[in-house]
Design a protein around this motif. Structure first.
Motif, short mmCIF file in Angstrom:
data_model
loop_
_atom_site.label_atom_id
_atom_site.label_comp_id
_atom_site.label_asym_id
_atom_site.label_seq_id
_atom_site.Cartn_x
_atom_site.Cartn_y
_atom_site.Cartn_z
N SER A 1 -7.51 -5.89 -1.85
CA SER A 1 -8.26 -4.90 -2.63
C SER A 1 -7.64 -3.51 -2.60
O SER A 1 -7.64 -2.81 -3.61
CB SER A 1 -9.71 -4.82 -2.10
N HIS A 2 -7.10 -3.10 -1.47
CA HIS A 2 -6.58 -1.75 -1.39
C HIS A 2 -5.34 -1.57 -2.27
O HIS A 2 -5.14 -0.51 -2.88
CB HIS A 2 -6.23 -1.40 0.07
N GLN A 3 -4.53 -2.60 -2.37
CA GLN A 3 -3.38 -2.53 -3.26
C GLN A 3 -3.81 -2.45 -4.72
O GLN A 3 -3.26 -1.67 -5.50
CB GLN A 3 -2.49 -3.76 -3.03
N LEU A 4 -4.81 -3.25 -5.10
CA LEU A 4 -5.32 -3.19 -6.47
C LEU A 4 -5.93 -1.81 -6.76
O LEU A 4 -5.76 -1.25 -7.85
CB LEU A 4 -6.37 -4.28 -6.68
N PHE A 5 -6.62 -1.27 -5.78
CA PHE A 5 -7.20 0.08 -5.91
C PHE A 5 -6.10 1.11 -6.15
O PHE A 5 -6.24 1.98 -7.02
CB PHE A 5 -7.98 0.40 -4.63
N ASN B 1 0.84 -1.21 0.00
CA ASN B 1 0.00 0.00 0.00
C ASN B 1 0.86 1.25 0.00
O ASN B 1 0.55 2.25 -0.65
CB ASN B 1 -0.92 0.01 1.22
N VAL B 2 1.95 1.21 0.76
CA VAL B 2 2.87 2.35 0.81
C VAL B 2 3.59 2.52 -0.52
O VAL B 2 3.62 3.61 -1.10
CB VAL B 2 3.90 2.16 1.96
N TRP B 3 4.15 1.43 -1.04
CA TRP B 3 5.03 1.55 -2.20
C TRP B 3 4.29 1.75 -3.51
O TRP B 3 4.82 2.37 -4.44
CB TRP B 3 5.94 0.33 -2.28
N THR B 4 3.07 1.25 -3.65
CA THR B 4 2.34 1.47 -4.90
C THR B 4 2.10 2.95 -5.15
O THR B 4 2.25 3.43 -6.28
CB THR B 4 0.99 0.72 -4.88
N HIS B 5 1.77 3.69 -4.11
CA HIS B 5 1.55 5.13 -4.29
C HIS B 5 2.83 5.93 -4.15
O HIS B 5 2.93 7.02 -4.71
CB HIS B 5 0.48 5.63 -3.33
N LEU B 6 3.82 5.42 -3.42
CA LEU B 6 5.09 6.12 -3.35
C LEU B 6 5.80 6.08 -4.70
O LEU B 6 6.35 7.08 -5.16
CB LEU B 6 5.97 5.52 -2.26
N ILE B 7 5.78 4.93 -5.35
CA ILE B 7 6.34 4.82 -6.69
C ILE B 7 5.54 5.70 -7.65
O ILE B 7 6.10 6.36 -8.53
CB ILE B 7 6.36 3.35 -7.15
N GLY B 8 4.21 5.72 -7.49
CA GLY B 8 3.38 6.59 -8.32
C GLY B 8 3.73 8.05 -8.14
O GLY B 8 3.76 8.82 -9.11
N PHE B 9 4.04 8.46 -6.90
CA PHE B 9 4.45 9.84 -6.66
C PHE B 9 5.73 10.17 -7.42
O PHE B 9 5.82 11.21 -8.08
CB PHE B 9 4.66 10.07 -5.16
N PHE B 10 6.73 9.31 -7.34
CA PHE B 10 7.99 9.57 -8.04
C PHE B 10 7.80 9.50 -9.56
O PHE B 10 8.48 10.22 -10.31
CB PHE B 10 9.06 8.59 -7.59
N LEU B 11 6.87 8.68 -10.02
CA LEU B 11 6.55 8.64 -11.45
C LEU B 11 6.02 9.99 -11.91
O LEU B 11 6.49 10.55 -12.92
CB LEU B 11 5.52 7.54 -11.73
#
Length: 409
Positions: free
Chosen positions: A375-379, A84-94
């Protein structure tokens, strides 16, 4: 003594205790370290305090009320919030990288003061300036001197039809000595026309304002970073959890509201009334939703319907400007292209919200998706995919308006 009688058995027990005291004292340090290790172990759902209980289908691997230092270090360990942390943290750096890339790739008007032209063109370009007075920011061409520059900035960003369009405009603007010439001079004329067109065409393309596009990128980065921070730190304490959840909701509101800035602005930039109307409405709705998310008074149960209605209203508020855009620009391929991206974005967001609400797939096999796949990770993944799709739509808007301006509107 003191009215208390001690038996021989009591004396033996006391002496045994005294003999063991040095051992207990020596083990104290090791005991504390062992207790810390046990204290910061992952726990099961039933061991959580009430404020950390959110998904009963995720049974284990929880962090519960850890010190801030251990919470921060847990970003590099495995638990049920790691992805959950890294999916959006990587998205932030993207999106941070995309923002920098976009800022560096903004087309710039060629500064002819920095160009060095061949001698054959210097005397004729001043006549070209007089013939095409509408060119923006045309410099004093008598100041140009030196050698021919090997490459022209941003010329690769120009479509070929733009350069040929300029070449057509130059036919009647070239010096008279080319009007009646032999076959050799015709070849020179064609070569000269192409060289001049390549230098003048960038001046005819003034990039439009980028702030709506960067507003969207800023909203996306704020949402992704707030979400990642919330998932990392919310296990520290109830007070911090409350603050971070409010910040997470505000990030979602910021992403939704700023997502409408590029399509609304670039679709209606030539119709100020509708542009201001749609931008004003979505901005007010976004600010209201952020305030409702942050202010404690709106966290009471009686305001739950208000909160849900604001988020739903923001999502539906994009339907009107998109339909309006299609009506106005049904003949423009860019309108259909951007709408396709926006529909795809809505599909990503919609599927993500559905998966999040239904808690699929962990509800089918509780405990099997504690670490990965719930589900939250897929979201989170679908949110990043939807935002990136919208970024691609924004690039189409920029190219369209850079080239077309308000022509045909």
């Amino acid at each position: 003594m003191d009215g208390v009688k001690h038996t021989s058995e009591d004396s033996e027990l006391i002496s045994e205790t005294i003999e063991k005291l040095p051992v207990s004292v020596s083990m104290e340090g090791k005991g504390k370290r062992l207790w810390k290790k046990v204290k910061y172990q992952l726990v099961e759902y039933n061991s959580l305090p009430a404020y950390l209980r959110d998904n009963e289908f995720i049974l284990g691997h929880y962090r519960s009320e850890w010190p801030l230092k251990q919470v921060l270090l847990s970003v590099f360990t495995i638990h049920n919030e790691t992805l959950n942390v890294w999916t959006h943290l990587i998205g932030f750096f993207l999106f941070l990288s995309l923002t920098i890339y976009t800022a560096m790739k903004v087309p710039k008007v060629v500064d002819l003061h920095s160009l060095q032209l061949p001698e054959v063109l210097k005397a004729d370009l001043h006549k070209l300036q007089e013939c095409l007075p509408s060119l923006p920011n045309m410099p004093d061409l008598h100041k140009l001197s030196g050698e021919l520059k090997s490459t022209l900035p941003s010329i690769d960003l120009l479509p070929s039809f733009s350069r040929w369009h300029v070449m057509d405009l130059l036919y009647n603007c070239l010096p008279e000595r080319f009007s009646h010439s032999n076959q050799t001079d015709v070849c020179v004329l064609r070569s000269m026309k192409e060289d001049v067109a390549n230098m003048i065409a960038p001046l005819m393309l003034r990039p439009i304002t980028r702030w709506p596009f960067f507003a969207f990128l800023g909203g996306a980065m704020f949402c992704l970073l707030a979400s990642s921070t919330c998932h990392l730190l919310s296990c520290h304490s109830e007070r911090l959890t409350y603050i971070l959840l409010r910040l997470d909701y505000a990030g979602i509101a910021a992403l939704i509201s700023t997502s409408f800035y590029p399509p609304v602005y670039y679709s209606f930039m030539c119709n100020p009334f509708f542009c201001n109307l749609y931008l004003g409405f979505i901005t007010l709705l976004g600010v209201a939703t952020i305030l409702v998310s942050l202010l404690p008074v709106f966290q009471n149960p009686e305001f739950r319907t208000v909160r849900a209605s604001l988020f739903l209203g923001m999502g539906l508020s994009g339907v009107a400007p998109i339909l309006h855009k299609l009506i106005l620009f049904w003949h423009q391929p860019e309108a259909l292209h951007t709408t396709g991206y926006e529909v795809l974005m809505g599909i990503f967001y919609g599927i993500g919200a559905l998966i999040y609400a239904t808690r699929i797939p962990e509800r089918w096999m509780p405990g099997k998706f504690d670490i990965a796949g719930h589900s939250h990770q897929l979201f989170h993944v679908l949110v990043v995919a939807g935002a990136y799709t919208h970024y691609q739509a924004g690039l189409v808007y920029l190219k369209w308006r850079d080239l077309e301006g308000c022509r045909g509107t």
